[in-house]
Design a protein around this motif. Sequence first.
Motif, PDB file in Angstrom:
ATOM      1  N   GLN A   1      -5.018   7.243  -5.391  1.00  0.00           N
ATOM      2  CA  GLN A   1      -5.364   5.827  -5.503  1.00  0.00           C
ATOM      3  C   GLN A   1      -4.221   4.984  -4.955  1.00  0.00           C
ATOM      4  N   LYS A   2      -4.576   3.958  -4.174  1.00  0.00           N
ATOM      5  CA  LYS A   2      -3.529   3.067  -3.677  1.00  0.00           C
ATOM      6  C   LYS A   2      -3.788   1.652  -4.166  1.00  0.00           C
ATOM      7  N   TYR A   3      -2.771   1.023  -4.711  1.00  0.00           N
ATOM      8  CA  TYR A   3      -2.894  -0.354  -5.181  1.00  0.00           C
ATOM      9  C   TYR A   3      -2.010  -1.253  -4.313  1.00  0.00           C
ATOM     10  N   GLY A   4      -2.613  -2.266  -3.697  1.00  0.00           N
ATOM     11  CA  GLY A   4      -1.890  -3.156  -2.780  1.00  0.00           C
ATOM     12  C   GLY A   4      -1.074  -4.212  -3.500  1.00  0.00           C
ATOM     13  N   GLY A   5      -0.393  -5.031  -2.696  1.00  0.00           N
ATOM     14  CA  GLY A   5       0.563  -6.007  -3.210  1.00  0.00           C
ATOM     15  C   GLY A   5       0.014  -6.956  -4.269  1.00  0.00           C
ATOM     16  N   THR A   6      -1.163  -7.521  -4.021  1.00  0.00           N
ATOM     17  CA  THR A   6      -1.724  -8.472  -4.991  1.00  0.00           C
ATOM     18  C   THR A   6      -2.072  -7.751  -6.288  1.00  0.00           C
TER      19      THR A   6
ATOM     20  N   PHE B   1      -7.450   0.459  -3.583  1.00  0.00           N
ATOM     21  CA  PHE B   1      -7.774  -0.680  -4.454  1.00  0.00           C
ATOM     22  C   PHE B   1      -7.066  -1.923  -3.928  1.00  0.00           C
ATOM     23  N   THR B   2      -7.851  -3.009  -3.754  1.00  0.00           N
ATOM     24  CA  THR B   2      -7.258  -4.215  -3.195  1.00  0.00           C
ATOM     25  C   THR B   2      -7.848  -5.461  -3.842  1.00  0.00           C
ATOM     26  N   ASP B   3      -7.642  -6.630  -3.203  1.00  0.00           N
ATOM     27  CA  ASP B   3      -8.101  -7.869  -3.835  1.00  0.00           C
ATOM     28  C   ASP B   3      -9.503  -8.287  -3.386  1.00  0.00           C
ATOM     29  N   VAL B   4     -10.175  -7.455  -2.611  1.00  0.00           N
ATOM     30  CA  VAL B   4     -11.604  -7.661  -2.321  1.00  0.00           C
ATOM     31  C   VAL B   4     -12.329  -6.390  -2.725  1.00  0.00           C
TER      32      VAL B   4
ATOM     33  N   VAL C   1     -15.160  -3.442   2.151  1.00  0.00           N
ATOM     34  CA  VAL C   1     -15.078  -3.934   3.524  1.00  0.00           C
ATOM     35  C   VAL C   1     -16.290  -4.825   3.757  1.00  0.00           C
ATOM     36  N   TYR C   2     -16.044  -6.017   4.258  1.00  0.00           N
ATOM     37  CA  TYR C   2     -17.107  -6.992   4.493  1.00  0.00           C
ATOM     38  C   TYR C   2     -17.434  -7.098   5.978  1.00  0.00           C
ATOM     39  N   THR C   3     -18.564  -7.775   6.252  1.00  0.00           N
ATOM     40  CA  THR C   3     -18.965  -7.982   7.643  1.00  0.00           C
ATOM     41  C   THR C   3     -17.902  -8.764   8.412  1.00  0.00           C
ATOM     42  N   THR C   4     -17.154  -9.599   7.714  1.00  0.00           N
ATOM     43  CA  THR C   4     -15.949 -10.210   8.273  1.00  0.00           C
ATOM     44  C   THR C   4     -15.080 -10.644   7.100  1.00  0.00           C
ATOM     45  N   ASP C   5     -13.889 -11.161   7.379  1.00  0.00           N
ATOM     46  CA  ASP C   5     -12.989 -11.549   6.287  1.00  0.00           C
ATOM     47  C   ASP C   5     -13.685 -12.586   5.384  1.00  0.00           C
ATOM     48  N   PRO C   6     -13.959 -12.234   4.132  1.00  0.00           N
ATOM     49  CA  PRO C   6     -14.669 -13.174   3.249  1.00  0.00           C
ATOM     50  C   PRO C   6     -13.888 -14.462   2.982  1.00  0.00           C
ATOM     51  N   ARG C   7     -12.607 -14.467   3.319  1.00  0.00           N
ATOM     52  CA  ARG C   7     -11.843 -15.714   3.153  1.00  0.00           C
ATOM     53  C   ARG C   7     -12.191 -16.726   4.243  1.00  0.00           C
ATOM     54  N   VAL C   8     -12.717 -16.243   5.362  1.00  0.00           N
ATOM     55  CA  VAL C   8     -13.089 -17.133   6.458  1.00  0.00           C
ATOM     56  C   VAL C   8     -14.580 -17.459   6.407  1.00  0.00           C
TER      57      VAL C   8
END
Length: 409
Positions: A6-11, A172-175, A178-185
């Motif tokens: 398991q990998k946990y990212g910075g956030t 494991f990350t903050d989304v 994987v989305y069709t594009t960056d959900p922040r945009v």
Amino acid sequence: MALIVQKYGGTSVGTPERIKAVAEKVMQYHGAGHQIVVVVSAMSGETDRLLALAGSVSKRPNPRELDVLLATGEQATIALLSMALAERNCSARSYTGAQVHIRTDSAHNKARIQDIDAQRVGADLAAGRVVVVAGFQGVDESGNITTLGRGGSDTTAVALAAALKADECQIFTDVDGVYTTDPRVVPEARRLDRITFEEMLEMASLGSKVLQIRAVEFAGKYNVPLRVLSSFEEGEGTLITYEEEGMEQALISGIAFNRDEAKLTVLGVPDQPGVAHLILGPIADANIEVDMIVQNIATDGKTTDFTFTVHRNDYDRALEILHRIAGELGAREVAGDAKIVKISLVGVGMRSHAGIASTMFEALAKEGINIRMISTSEIKISVVVDEKYLELGVRALHEAFQLDQATAV
Ligand code: ADP
Ligand code: ASP
Ligand code: MG
């Protein structure tokens, strides 16, 4: 019982509270009887902070020393997570990259993993311990600390999963996938249940930073089942997998974009053999990577324009080189633009369908977005546009190809 990396990212490890929450999550899996290796990133913002710190004492920090500094970010997190686990009576041990023999080449700041000695980890797992490994770092043949490039903890996790022949590698990350594009945009972006290695590789290399490119390469090469999931919510996430017979196949799986590009043009160069080499030779010699290249046909039969893109960090150096060689090339002028971005459509379904490019260009034209460069491959189409059009362009394309709907065109 499975062996899971398991990998946990910075956030996900950004505060002491979040580290404690990760400890709880790890214990759930461990408590269910699985063997768990955890790879962690530095706490969010820490790598940037260290880079800024280096920049405050040196204009061009020595790459070896920069790696010594950057590796401290992940070293702090492994200790904190292991402490949080011990606090909950979960037997755990932290290891730096060097301690678990993550052997890399000596390319400081962008090293590649060559070999991992899985023995150490194996012994701890056999003893029932959770093993916590620092992401993003390794050690070269001479014992120097190296780092794997931004986002490199993903690669540490996948490489460990491959070496240990793990049943799954979970990022494991903050989304929550994987989305069709960056959900922040694009808030309407849709989570994909599955995506092929091939498509994920294109998405990553075209700028989707949800997974580091090398992690996807590694997973594809060693056939590591790879999943992207949320640290904060339950869910199945996105499985990255081989293309299967009968797999539902959307024409376009996603839109990637890259804000880190810059464009350079040599105008009025004599249209004769060897020109491309004369221009790009010195660029390559300076270790500058070139992405897109366009050479126009000579309209007057004598001279042509030559345009290419590079990483924005290399823009000033590349411009300097072009100005230097413009004279010997007999070129009229050198021009550049560092305020451009690249937007790409990706999909394996593109192979068998015509008309994708024209739909793409139509959607951009409707928004009044001028396309500055175009390049295509079997499963992607990329355009370069002015930086100010990034969000508008990505949203327009997302809508034009109805990517918010599961049964996209
Ligand atoms: P971590 O610190 O966990 O490694 P990253 O910031 O590296 O997290 O990656 C997760 C981010 O990737 C998300 O917050 C999201 O903004 C971004 N991202 C870009 N493209 C995509 C995409 N297609 N799907 C999901 N996330 C994406
Ligand atoms: N800490 C490193 C970075 O910020 C590596 C990673 O998070 O994957 O790029
Ligand atoms: Mg990342």
